[in-house]
Design a protein around this motif. Structure first.
Motif, PDB file in Angstrom:
ATOM      1  N   LYS A   4      52.966  18.519  53.744  1.00 45.47           N
ATOM      2  CA  LYS A   4      51.763  19.023  53.083  1.00 45.47           C
ATOM      3  C   LYS A   4      51.563  18.320  51.745  1.00 45.47           C
ATOM      4  CE  LYS A   4      51.096  22.440  56.123  1.00 45.47           C
ATOM      5  NZ  LYS A   4      49.882  22.603  56.941  1.00 45.47           N
ATOM      6  N   LYS A   5      50.303  18.202  51.362  1.00 49.20           N
ATOM      7  CA  LYS A   5      49.958  17.610  50.063  1.00 49.20           C
ATOM      8  C   LYS A   5      49.248  18.656  49.217  1.00 49.20           C
ATOM      9  CE  LYS A   5      48.007  13.510  50.114  1.00 49.20           C
ATOM     10  NZ  LYS A   5      47.055  12.447  50.506  1.00 49.20           N
ATOM     11  N   LEU A   6      49.644  18.744  47.948  1.00 47.89           N
ATOM     12  CA  LEU A   6      49.031  19.699  47.023  1.00 47.89           C
ATOM     13  C   LEU A   6      48.607  18.970  45.760  1.00 47.89           C
ATOM     14  CD1 LEU A   6      50.112  23.281  46.104  1.00 47.89           C
ATOM     15  CD2 LEU A   6      49.648  21.634  44.287  1.00 47.89           C
ATOM     16  N   CYS A   7      47.398  19.246  45.310  1.00 47.51           N
ATOM     17  CA  CYS A   7      46.903  18.659  44.061  1.00 47.51           C
ATOM     18  C   CYS A   7      46.574  19.757  43.061  1.00 47.51           C
ATOM     19  CB  CYS A   7      45.656  17.823  44.313  1.00 47.51           C
ATOM     20  SG  CYS A   7      45.055  16.963  42.830  1.00 47.51           S
ATOM     21  N   VAL A   8      47.045  19.580  41.826  1.00 46.02           N
ATOM     22  CA  VAL A   8      46.664  20.459  40.727  1.00 46.02           C
ATOM     23  C   VAL A   8      45.544  19.766  39.961  1.00 46.02           C
ATOM     24  CG1 VAL A   8      47.405  21.672  38.651  1.00 46.02           C
ATOM     25  CG2 VAL A   8      49.000  21.391  40.561  1.00 46.02           C
ATOM     26  N   VAL A   9      44.413  20.445  39.864  1.00 50.60           N
ATOM     27  CA  VAL A   9      43.237  19.900  39.178  1.00 50.60           C
ATOM     28  C   VAL A   9      43.056  20.660  37.873  1.00 50.60           C
ATOM     29  CG1 VAL A   9      40.763  19.464  39.334  1.00 50.60           C
ATOM     30  CG2 VAL A   9      42.182  19.323  41.397  1.00 50.60           C
ATOM     31  N   GLY A  10      43.264  19.977  36.756  1.00 49.89           N
ATOM     32  CA  GLY A  10      43.227  20.614  35.443  1.00 49.89           C
ATOM     33  C   GLY A  10      44.641  20.832  34.948  1.00 49.89           C
ATOM     34  N   LEU A  11      45.082  20.022  33.983  1.00 42.71           N
ATOM     35  CA  LEU A  11      46.484  20.038  33.544  1.00 42.71           C
ATOM     36  C   LEU A  11      46.628  20.537  32.118  1.00 42.71           C
ATOM     37  CD1 LEU A  11      48.695  19.092  35.581  1.00 42.71           C
ATOM     38  CD2 LEU A  11      46.500  18.042  36.072  1.00 42.71           C
ATOM     39  N   GLY A  12      45.824  21.560  31.756  1.00 41.13           N
ATOM     40  CA  GLY A  12      45.988  22.215  30.465  1.00 41.13           C
ATOM     41  C   GLY A  12      47.135  23.197  30.501  1.00 41.13           C
ATOM     42  N   GLY A  13      47.030  24.258  29.701  1.00 41.79           N
ATOM     43  CA  GLY A  13      48.138  25.198  29.604  1.00 41.79           C
ATOM     44  C   GLY A  13      48.529  25.831  30.919  1.00 41.79           C
ATOM     45  N   VAL A  14      47.547  26.269  31.695  1.00 37.76           N
ATOM     46  CA  VAL A  14      47.833  26.942  32.969  1.00 37.76           C
ATOM     47  C   VAL A  14      48.164  25.926  34.057  1.00 37.76           C
ATOM     48  CG1 VAL A  14      46.843  28.349  34.812  1.00 37.76           C
ATOM     49  CG2 VAL A  14      46.471  28.989  32.425  1.00 37.76           C
ATOM     50  N   GLY A  15      47.261  24.981  34.285  1.00 38.97           N
ATOM     51  CA  GLY A  15      47.492  23.994  35.328  1.00 38.97           C
ATOM     52  C   GLY A  15      48.708  23.127  35.051  1.00 38.97           C
TER      53      GLY A  15
END
Length: 311
Positions: A4-15
């Motif tokens: 499986k592939k997972l992408c995190v979009v938005g790498l601020g405090g939460v991401g």
């Protein structure tokens, strides 16, 4: 997650926190980022300083601002500000097919409904997160709470198979991220939204931390009124929030929240960044108007904060 592939979009405090935790445990994690943050991740990885999990640096399979380059994803965690949702959906469209599961962890209500309108009929969960974390000037992530809890579910009018929720829960918990499946996710989202509509607004107006608020009797009374107004809107919309939710949130801020904590809205307005004033006060006022409700304290702070808000 083997295939499986997972992408995190938005790498601020939460991401950034979620991305670090996931990339620390899995080998097939992708980061969608831009500008200096992307350059920093490519050069140095992404560093997490966590009160709960210590310090470590993670390196995703790929960090890019080119969705087509990364390919179709099985899972996408969306952790962006509400005002950028439409733009981001257009940018990541090539990552999405009919099997992609999207987990939005944005502030506000009706987020998933908006997402479904923007990207069509894919698997869009409803979600929220409770966490205290932020990104530093060097883009490293500081997680300053002992918790980081993701809540997921489906809206009542969008009942999909429970198997997807169980898959996502297993995925997150495999990376030491606590995940709770909610029977009434709408109530859970509103419960957090009500807190944001009071706490974010008061801390931004006074440029305050929780400790500052506690020393100011007037600000605490205003906070209590804002909580009551937001609860009144939710109840008028037949949202199944707790009958004493105003008191629950007020006691949490008064007794349990870290004195040094503040809100993302306060940080953004002080820094002159685009922010979520409209997501909190603006949207709440529109919902109140649709129910012929008056929420004067919310309106007062909204008008005052618009005077200092550059956006």
């Amino acid at each position: 997650m083997n295939n499986k592939k997972l992408c995190v979009v938005g790498l601020g405090g939460v991401g950034g926190y979620l991305g670090c935790m996931l990339a620390h445990h899995y080998d097939n994690i992708y980061f969608f980022a831009r500008g200096e943050r992307l350059a920093s991740i490519k050069k140095n990885g992404l560093r997490l300083h966590s009160d709960a999990f210590g310090e470590f640096t993670t390196y995703p399979t790929m960090a890019s601002n080119n969705a087509k380059e990364m390919g179709v994803m099985d899972y996408i965690i969306l952790s962006v500000k509400n005002f950028s949702l439409e733009q981001v959906c257009a940018e990541i469209s090539t990552m999405i097919d009919e099997n992609t599961v999207i987990i939005p962890l944005l502030n506000g209500v009706n987020v998933s409904s908006n997402l479904r309108n923007l990207i069509g009929k894919v698997h869009v969960l409803d979600g929220l997160i409770y966490i205290t974390s932020g990104a530093s000037k060097d883009f490293s992530i500081h997680h300053t709470s002992p918790y980081g809890v993701v809540h997921i579910g489906y809206e009542r009018q969008n009942q999909c198979g429970e198997i997807i929720l169980l898959e996502v829960k297993k995925l997150l918990q495999g990376a030491n991220i606590t995940c709770i499946i909610e029977n009434d996710i709408e109530a859970a989202i509103w419960t957090k939204y009500i807190l944001n509509c009071a706490y974010n607004i008061v801390t931004a107006y006074y440029k305050a931390t929780t400790g500052d608020l506690r020393k100011n009797e007037i600000s605490m009374l205003q906070l209590k009124t804002l909580l009551a107004e937001a609860c009144s809107v939710a109840r008028s919309l037949k949202i199944n929030i707790a009958g004493d939710l105003e008191d629950i949130h007020f006691k949490h801020i008064l007794q349990n929240q870290s004195e040094s904590a503040t809100s993302s809205l306060n940080r953004d307005i002080i820094s002159g960044r685009q922010n979520e004033l409209e997501t909190f006060s603006g949207q709440l006022l529109k919902l109140a108007s649709s129910r012929c409700l008056k929420i004067p304290m919310t309106e007062f702070f909204y008008e005052e904060l618009k005077k200092v808000n550059k956006f």
